[in-house]
Design an enzyme around this catalytic site. Structure first.
Site, short mmCIF file in Angstrom:
data_model
loop_
_atom_site.label_atom_id
_atom_site.label_comp_id
_atom_site.label_asym_id
_atom_site.label_seq_id
_atom_site.Cartn_x
_atom_site.Cartn_y
_atom_site.Cartn_z
N HIS A 363 0.87 -1.31 -0.31
CA HIS A 363 0.23 -0.26 0.00
C HIS A 363 0.83 1.81 -0.08
O HIS A 363 0.95 2.27 -0.54
CB HIS A 363 -1.14 0.26 1.40
CG HIS A 363 -2.32 -0.82 1.19
ND1 HIS A 363 -2.80 -1.84 1.76
CD2 HIS A 363 -3.11 -0.79 -0.88
CE1 HIS A 363 -3.98 -1.83 1.33
NE2 HIS A 363 -4.05 -2.22 0.12
N CYS A 674 -4.91 -8.16 -21.18
CA CYS A 674 -5.87 -7.51 -19.65
C CYS A 674 -4.39 -7.68 -18.92
O CYS A 674 -4.37 -7.42 -17.46
CB CYS A 674 -7.20 -7.52 -18.46
SG CYS A 674 -7.21 -9.40 -17.75
C1 PEP Z 1 -3.45 -12.23 -16.17
O1 PEP Z 1 -2.99 -13.99 -16.19
O2 PEP Z 1 -3.02 -12.58 -17.25
C2 PEP Z 1 -4.31 -11.74 -15.44
C3 PEP Z 1 -4.95 -10.32 -15.87
O3 PEP Z 1 -4.57 -12.34 -14.29
P1 PEP Z 1 -3.44 -12.34 -12.80
O4 PEP Z 1 -2.16 -11.17 -12.63
O5 PEP Z 1 -4.42 -11.45 -11.77
O6 PEP Z 1 -3.32 -13.76 -12.24
#
Ligand code: PEP
Ligand code: MG
Length: 753
Positions: A363, A674
């Site tokens: 944090h 993402c």
């Molecule tokens: C990923 O696996 O690319 C993702 C976005 O999820 P995490 O990083 O939370 O596993």
């Protein structure tokens, strides 16, 4: 020879405990020499242009340290460096590669054994032992030296760089660098303000309570004043940063107001222990549960508990934080700097934060980002920093420069000027669309997992949340959070982004992210009971979460539910049945709810092949490039030993993403990325070339990627992709993309080294 195993163990322990690189390398050669009962042990380290320099010796003339240098291929040591092979010679001087340096006094030694020290495939040094008599070293001796060299190679080469720690630098050139972890980007220059060790709870000794009621009262008072501190800090930060960054303090409040931690402390005091050691035991108990987790995000929550413990301890002892004595900017330096420590000082007087412990996901780093302060965490040798020393905090590279020379300060001042110029320039793009020069519109979303991360996304122009990791409300709890508690958290996320899409991922817990209150062990957690596999098997928990999400969204169409770790069609079908029954239940109960969009993370390779079968069942796909790369390359994304193998710019990942896009086009559903690839300028360019039109990343990256998008054409990105697809080497692909982006005037996207 002494007991091999014990020697190795001691050697590793001593090396990691050594205060400076000089002590470390000298300790290694001396222990190897005595363990192998040889006349000489020397360590050569590779420096600029791969030249090897004698860094430490026991047996050769000590004056030759730092003065003997060999190029790869030169002499026996250079030969080992070139071939990456050990060399075991009965009589060194008879070997054609032998090179004699009179200043070492080496001529009397005949037997020679040398082993290369290799880190991540690159030679970093050569370890050598020598003896007077002519003899070949035994297999056992050779294997010992090779093992020691392998251990040295498995540590960070920076740990051996002479001159990188305080006591290695000369008085006249104190300009030394200490490496840490990049916590929040940016560069700051200021005088060190050391937070005292007296605030470190871990230093407390055991003691019994002489008066139990008095100790209870002391603890209660400390809790109350800490709660008041938290409120004051929260108000202060909320007044500086717009949005809900102040929410970060709520997390601490929850820890303090929950029954778990204070309850355990009080129980210990009642059993006769003094308040401070009782607090220490409770903090160790709760933080170690988080520390044991493999997921780095969850592991970072251990710091919150430790920080809170330190703050309570300071209150128990009435320790005040040091005051800033002048108008000069300061760099806060301490064992574990907490968000309340930061809030103690006027932000305009802070140049940066340096915390000796802690990770990039703490944090402290989150708050630093929100306040625009560079943060470097996990600074190994920070304990040697003198109060008042001038420090440059380089939050881009995760390093600090102590007592830098004026020329170095000037260089960093130039960087600060150019960075603040860049941030200001890019803030002008906030209201402009992320659109390529030839008109392709890309939507940029924010990734977040904390309530405190929400407002930076909005400030940077996020068009929604592309990934909300719901793990946090679950882990801060002593038990599974209730439906109402979850509704409250999810509602505040949806409210902040009203009218924009919010992709909420269902619990991605299990395997490498165990809940402290739901422990289970697995041989191979990355391939085990994780994500949707866990929630489908624990349908009560899953149902509660789905209901909470639906209730939080009410009748808005913003909610998108994302399922992590999907690898088969039945997993999706079972979820859809749960979703239908949650909707039915809630309708019957009188809640105004609507069917949300539902989709999957494409992050397990098997998800790619099943996509066509999911036509009509799912509404979108979100590509998790982090896990997709991990599973495609069989490279653990959190294991530093194999980081050199982990790169999303790998032909396997590129090919997999292109296949996903072919399927989603056929299914006529939207797709976004993402994972970290979206925030990487090279990754984003290739994704543009593939035709992607939505990217989700941390708030800080949004303006940069928007700048990139607005500076190139889709056609150029397509061309870059086709060149990249001809090349099997990720490093070369990166070089090509970097050249292209620099030719577009985007060199400032690449943070200077
Ligand atoms: C990923 O696996 O690319 C993702 C976005 O999820 P995490 O990083 O939370 O596993
Ligand atoms: Mg993932």
């Amino acid at each position: 020879m002494q007991n091999l195993f014990l020697t190795l163990k001691q050697l590793i322990q001593e090396a990691s405990a050594a205060s400076t690189a000089t002590v470390r390398v000298q300790g290694i050669v001396s222990r190897v020499k005595s363990a192998m009962e040889v006349a000489v042990c020397s360590l050569y380290l590779s420096g600029e242009d791969d030249v090897l320099t004698l860094a430490a010796t026991e047996g050769l003339n000590p004056e030759s340290v730092g003065n003997i240098s060999l190029k790869p291929g030169e002499g026996l040591v250079g030969w080992i460096a070139r071939t990456h092979h050990p060399l075991n010679l009965k009589n060194a001087s008879e070997d054609p590669h032998f090179l004699y340096f009179p200043e070492t006094g080496e001529e009397i030694y005949k037997a020679f054994l040398g082993a290369p020290v290799v880190h991540g495939g690159k030679l970093v040094g050569v370890l050598v032992v020598e003896q007077k008599e002519k003899r070949k070293f035994t297999e056992e001796e050779e294997s010992f030296l090779v093992t020691v060299a392998a251990h040295l190679g498995s540590t960070d080469p920076e740990d051996f760089k002479i001159g990188t720690t305080a006591s290695d630098s000369s008085e006249t050139h104190r300009n030394y660098r200490i490496r840490g972890i990049a916590g929040a980007p940016g560069v700051g220059i200021g005088r060190a303000l050391l937070l005292p060790d007296a605030m470190d709870l871990m230093k407390v000794q055991d003691a019994t309570a002489t008066d139990i009621e008095h100790e209870m009262a002391l603890f209660q008072k400390a809790v109350n004043s800490t709660l008041a501190d938290l409120d004051a800090s929260r108000d202060k930060i909320s007044g500086i940063v717009s949005g809900d960054v102040g929410e970060i303090f709520t997390f601490y409040r929850m820890l303090l107001e929950g029954n778990e931690l204070p309850g355990m402390v009080e129980k210990d005091i009642r059993s006769g222990k003094a308040a401070s050691p009782s607090l220490r035991s409770a903090v160790i108990h709760f933080s170690s549960q988080f520390e044991a987790m493999e997921d780095e995000y969850l592991r970072a929550r251990a710091e919150d508990i430790q920080n809170l413990g330190n703050r309570l301890y300071a209150r128990l002892r009435n320790v005040e934080v040091p005051k800033i004595q002048s108008n000069e900017k300061v760099v806060l330096v301490g064992g574990l700097i907490s968000i309340t420590d930061i809030a103690e000082y006027p932000v305009e007087q802070l140049a940066g934060i340096v915390s000796m412990r802690g990770s990039a996901l703490s944090h402290t780093a989150v708050l630093g980002k929100a306040l625009g302060l560079p943060v470097v965490m996990g600074v190994a040798h920070g304990g040697e920093l003198p109060d008042g020393e001038l420090i440059i905090v380089d939050g881009f590279q995760g390093q600090i420069f102590v007592d830098p020379q004026p020329s170095v300060v000037d260089e960093f001042r130039r960087l600060i000027a150019s960075e603040s110029g860049l941030v200001k320039e890019l803030s002008k793009l906030k209201e402009l669309p992320a659109e390529t020069v030839d008109g392709a519109r890309i939507r940029l979303f924010a990734n977040t997992g904390l309530l405190a991360d929400i407002s930076p996304g909005l400030t940077h122009g996020a068009e929604g949340i592309g990934l909300y990791r719901t793990e946090i409300p679950f882990i801060v709890h002593g038990s599974f959070p209730s439906e109402d508690e979850q509704v409250e958290v999810y509602r505040s996320v949806l409210k902040a982004y009203k009218g924009m899409p919010v992709y909420m991922r269902t619990l991605d817990i299990g395997g490498d992210k165990p809940l402290p209150y739901f422990p289970f062990e697995e041989e191979n957690p990355a391939l085990g009971w994780r994500g949707v596999r866990f929630t489908l098997d624990n349908s009560v928990i899953f149902m509660t979460q789905i209901r909470a999400m639906l209730r939080a969204a009410g009748d808005s169409n913003d909610l998108h539910i994302t399922l992590p770790m999907i690898g088969s069609v039945p997993e999706v079908e079972t979820f859809l049945r749960l979703l239908e029954s949650a909707l039915e239940q809630l309708n019957e109960e009188g809640f105004a709810v609507v069917r949300p969009k539902a989709g999957i993370m494409a992050e397990v390779p098997s998800a790619i092949a099943i996509l066509p079968f999911l036509k009509g069942k799912i509404d979108f796909v979100s590509i998790g490039s982090n896990d997709l790369t991990q599973y495609l390359l069989a490279v653990d994304r959190n294991n530093p030993r194999v980081t050199n193998l982990y790169d999303h710019i790998h032909p396997a990942t590129l090919q997999a993403i292109e296949t996903i896009l072919t399927h989603t086009r056929g299914m006529e559903i939207p797709v976004s990325v993402c994972g970290e690839m979206a925030a990487d300028p090279c990754g984003a360019t290739l994704l543009l070339g593939m035709g992607i039109d939505a990217l989700s990343m941390s708030a800080f990256s949004i303006p940069r990627i928007k700048w990139l998008v607005r500076s190139v054409t889709r056609a150029e990105a397509v061309e870059q992709l086709s060149i990249a697809k001809q090349c099997p080497y990720p490093a070369e692909i990166r070089k090509q993309l970097r050249e292209f982006l620099c030719s577009k005037g985007l060199e400032r996207l690449f943070v200077p080294k």
